[in-house]
Scaffold this motif. Structure first.
Motif, PDB file in Angstrom:
ATOM      1  N   TYR A 109      -2.600   8.855 -11.115  1.00 18.15           N
ATOM      2  CA  TYR A 109      -2.042   7.495 -11.043  1.00 18.15           C
ATOM      3  C   TYR A 109      -0.621   7.561 -10.494  1.00 18.15           C
ATOM      4  N   LYS A 110      -0.096   6.393 -10.142  1.00 18.93           N
ATOM      5  CA  LYS A 110       1.277   6.322  -9.627  1.00 18.93           C
ATOM      6  C   LYS A 110       2.123   5.418 -10.519  1.00 18.93           C
ATOM      7  N   VAL A 111       3.436   5.616 -10.436  1.00 20.48           N
ATOM      8  CA  VAL A 111       4.408   4.795 -11.147  1.00 20.48           C
ATOM      9  C   VAL A 111       5.183   3.995 -10.113  1.00 20.48           C
ATOM     10  N   VAL A 112       5.165   2.679 -10.237  1.00 20.48           N
ATOM     11  CA  VAL A 112       5.864   1.801  -9.303  1.00 20.48           C
ATOM     12  C   VAL A 112       7.085   1.202  -9.994  1.00 20.48           C
ATOM     13  N   ASP A 113       8.250   1.428  -9.414  1.00 20.12           N
ATOM     14  CA  ASP A 113       9.492   0.840  -9.908  1.00 20.12           C
ATOM     15  C   ASP A 113       9.691  -0.482  -9.190  1.00 20.12           C
ATOM     16  N   SER A 114       9.567  -1.573  -9.932  1.00 17.12           N
ATOM     17  CA  SER A 114       9.749  -2.898  -9.347  1.00 17.12           C
ATOM     18  C   SER A 114      10.873  -3.641 -10.059  1.00 17.12           C
ATOM     19  N   ALA A 115      11.966  -2.945 -10.304  1.00 20.47           N
ATOM     20  CA  ALA A 115      13.097  -3.534 -11.015  1.00 20.47           C
ATOM     21  C   ALA A 115      13.712  -4.701 -10.259  1.00 20.47           C
ATOM     22  N   GLN A 116      13.526  -4.749  -8.934  1.00 15.93           N
ATOM     23  CA  GLN A 116      14.194  -5.764  -8.130  1.00 15.93           C
ATOM     24  C   GLN A 116      13.226  -6.790  -7.534  1.00 15.93           C
ATOM     25  N   LYS A 117      12.007  -6.817  -8.050  1.00 13.03           N
ATOM     26  CA  LYS A 117      11.005  -7.735  -7.500  1.00 13.03           C
ATOM     27  C   LYS A 117      10.009  -8.085  -8.597  1.00 13.03           C
ATOM     28  N   LEU A 118       9.662  -9.367  -8.696  1.00 10.95           N
ATOM     29  CA  LEU A 118       8.634  -9.826  -9.630  1.00 10.95           C
ATOM     30  C   LEU A 118       7.899 -10.990  -8.975  1.00 10.95           C
ATOM     31  N   GLU A 119       6.638 -10.755  -8.586  1.00  6.82           N
ATOM     32  CA  GLU A 119       5.864 -11.770  -7.883  1.00  6.82           C
ATOM     33  C   GLU A 119       4.511 -11.975  -8.546  1.00  6.82           C
ATOM     34  N   LYS A 120       3.962 -13.147  -8.329  1.00  7.25           N
ATOM     35  CA  LYS A 120       2.656 -13.482  -8.890  1.00  7.25           C
ATOM     36  C   LYS A 120       1.586 -12.553  -8.323  1.00  7.25           C
ATOM     37  N   ASN A 121       0.730 -12.043  -9.209  1.00  9.13           N
ATOM     38  CA  ASN A 121      -0.371 -11.134  -8.851  1.00  9.13           C
ATOM     39  C   ASN A 121       0.103  -9.829  -8.218  1.00  9.13           C
ATOM     40  N   PHE A 123       0.934  -6.838  -9.523  1.00  8.57           N
ATOM     41  CA  PHE A 123       0.253  -5.617  -9.966  1.00  8.57           C
ATOM     42  C   PHE A 123      -1.109  -5.510  -9.295  1.00  8.57           C
ATOM     43  N   ARG A 124      -1.829  -6.595  -9.258  1.00  6.62           N
ATOM     44  CA  ARG A 124      -3.159  -6.590  -8.659  1.00  6.62           C
ATOM     45  C   ARG A 124      -3.103  -6.223  -7.175  1.00  6.62           C
ATOM     46  N   LYS A 125      -2.046  -6.639  -6.477  1.00  7.01           N
ATOM     47  CA  LYS A 125      -1.914  -6.383  -5.041  1.00  7.01           C
ATOM     48  C   LYS A 125      -1.460  -4.958  -4.738  1.00  7.01           C
ATOM     49  N   GLU A 126      -0.578  -4.397  -5.568  1.00  8.57           N
ATOM     50  CA  GLU A 126       0.074  -3.137  -5.245  1.00  8.57           C
ATOM     51  C   GLU A 126      -0.458  -1.932  -6.016  1.00  8.57           C
ATOM     52  N   CYS A 127      -1.227  -2.190  -7.056  1.00  6.05           N
ATOM     53  CA  CYS A 127      -1.602  -1.091  -7.956  1.00  6.05           C
ATOM     54  C   CYS A 127      -3.103  -1.008  -8.191  1.00  6.05           C
ATOM     55  N   LYS A 128      -3.521   0.159  -8.658  1.00  2.00           N
ATOM     56  CA  LYS A 128      -4.875   0.372  -9.151  1.00  2.00           C
ATOM     57  C   LYS A 128      -4.844   0.309 -10.677  1.00  2.00           C
ATOM     58  N   PRO A 129      -6.012   0.164 -11.320  1.00  4.27           N
ATOM     59  CA  PRO A 129      -6.033  -0.025 -12.774  1.00  4.27           C
ATOM     60  C   PRO A 129      -5.297   1.043 -13.580  1.00  4.27           C
ATOM     61  N   ASP A 130      -5.326   2.301 -13.140  1.00  2.00           N
ATOM     62  CA  ASP A 130      -4.679   3.375 -13.898  1.00  2.00           C
ATOM     63  C   ASP A 130      -3.165   3.448 -13.678  1.00  2.00           C
ATOM     64  N   ASP A 131      -2.650   2.700 -12.703  1.00  2.00           N
ATOM     65  CA  ASP A 131      -1.230   2.780 -12.351  1.00  2.00           C
ATOM     66  C   ASP A 131      -0.347   2.117 -13.405  1.00  2.00           C
ATOM     67  N   VAL A 132       0.948   2.419 -13.310  1.00  2.00           N
ATOM     68  CA  VAL A 132       1.969   1.834 -14.182  1.00  2.00           C
ATOM     69  C   VAL A 132       3.018   1.167 -13.296  1.00  2.00           C
ATOM     70  N   MET A 133       3.383  -0.065 -13.626  1.00  4.81           N
ATOM     71  CA  MET A 133       4.425  -0.783 -12.888  1.00  4.81           C
ATOM     72  C   MET A 133       5.504  -1.220 -13.870  1.00  4.81           C
ATOM     73  N   ILE A 134       6.765  -1.005 -13.475  1.00  5.43           N
ATOM     74  CA  ILE A 134       7.900  -1.277 -14.356  1.00  5.43           C
ATOM     75  C   ILE A 134       8.774  -2.373 -13.754  1.00  5.43           C
ATOM     76  N   PHE A 135       9.087  -3.384 -14.573  1.00 10.37           N
ATOM     77  CA  PHE A 135       9.977  -4.471 -14.173  1.00 10.37           C
ATOM     78  C   PHE A 135      11.243  -4.443 -15.027  1.00 10.37           C
ATOM     79  N   SER A 136      12.344  -4.902 -14.437  1.00  7.66           N
ATOM     80  CA  SER A 136      13.620  -4.954 -15.147  1.00  7.66           C
ATOM     81  C   SER A 136      14.014  -6.401 -15.413  1.00  7.66           C
TER      82      SER A 136
END
Length: 310
Positions: A109-121, A123-136
């Motif tokens: 799986y991959k870890v996505v740092d999205s501290a500077q972006k938060l958009e509708k859907n 996670f679904r667009k950028e990630c696979k189910p096993d991935d982790v996405m982090i928001f600040s």
């Protein structure tokens, strides 16, 4: 003074909460964000820095790693990786600013740092189910508050580990004495006041993004850029420190994002990294106000002063 970002002020009535520091409003916020970004699960935490720390702490139990990160990045990212007993190396990626980026790819799986972006859907667009996405939710971030962060995933096993890790390594129960101890964890949960402020800001979040999107379009049209981030609007000048001082003298606050970490002996351990673009741009890039409260006249004033000082 025209500020770089707008930070809303609130008076919070703490009598709304129970005696717990992590009341039902935290769970409510988790559900809101999970639904918004299209993920099954969300774990709120007291800072996005600690979300990165926990992610690499979890993986450290398997094997220490070297994590490659952009040289021009908030130092807290490097700090979180190093204090989780991993190492950092630096890349010359200067295009990630104001966007999400892949912080690290593990085998499954991959870890996505999205501290500077938060958009509708998102996670679904950028990630696979096993991935982790982090928001600040640091005060200046798109959905800012009294600091905080959130980790989203579709993987229940990872979600459960995060939820217990932020709550002292304990399983959740309404009464403290009913909680079981799974492992020695951390006191990193998001508190009720943080969640309340974020819920308030979330109500007007889509409107804020539309206003900032219009501001980006105006800046692009008037200054000749093709920027898309709704968090940082960065331009290139000859001397960013001199530019910032001139703008401050004119009543406008600008910023520098970010110093190049690959030059710092605290992080480079005596190694040299080929980061020529980062070395150049740390002296030449500057961020203009991205403030949804700007009036038409303030926006025009900023543009006039930018042209005057270029």
């Amino acid at each position: 003074m025209i500020q770089l970002f707008n930070i809303n002020n609130y008076i919070i009535d703490t009598s709304e909460f129970s005696n717990l520091l992590h009341d039902d409003i935290v769970v409510e916020f988790e559900k809101k964000i999970a639904e918004y970004v299209g993920a099954k699960y969300a774990c709120a935490i007291n800072s996005a820095t600690n979300a990165i720390f926990l992610t690499f702490t979890m993986e450290y139990f398997l094997k220490p790693r070297t994590i490659k990160i952009p040289s021009m990045i908030p130092p807290v990212v490097a700090n979180a990786i190093i204090t989780s007993h991993n190492k950092v190396e630096f890349t010359d990626n200067v295009k990630w600013f104001g966007n999400s980026y892949v912080l690290h790819k593990f085998r499954q799986y991959k870890v996505v740092d999205s501290a500077q972006k938060l958009e509708k859907n998102q996670f679904r667009k950028e990630c696979k189910p096993d991935d982790v996405m982090i928001f600040s939710h640091y005060p200046t971030k798109p959905l800012g508050g009294m600091d905080g962060g959130i980790i989203v995933t579709d993987d229940f096993k990872k979600y459960k580990w995060y939820k217990e890790a932020v709550l002292n390594g304990m399983t959740y129960a309404e009464n403290n004495w009913e909680r079981g101890i799974s492992f020695p964890g951390y006191k990193m949960y998001m508190n009720s006041v943080q969640a309340k402020i974020l819920m308030n800001n979330f109500e007007s979040y889509d409107k804020k993004m539309r206003v900032l999107g219009n501001l980006v379009d105006i800046y692009n049209r008037e200054l000749g850029y093709e920027n898309s981030s709704k968090h940082l609007y960065r331009i290139e000048v000859l001397d960013n420190e001199k530019f910032i001082q001139n703008m401050r003298n004119a009543g406008i606050v600008c910023g520098i994002h970010y110093p190049a970490l690959h030059k710092n002996p605290i992080y480079n351990e005596g190694k040299e990294f080929d980061c020529s673009k980062s070395k150049k741009l740390e002296r030449r890039t500057v961020s203009l106000p991205m403030n949804e409260k700007l009036s038409f006249f303030e926006t025009e004033y900023i543009i006039d002063k930018v042209r005057e000082n270029l």
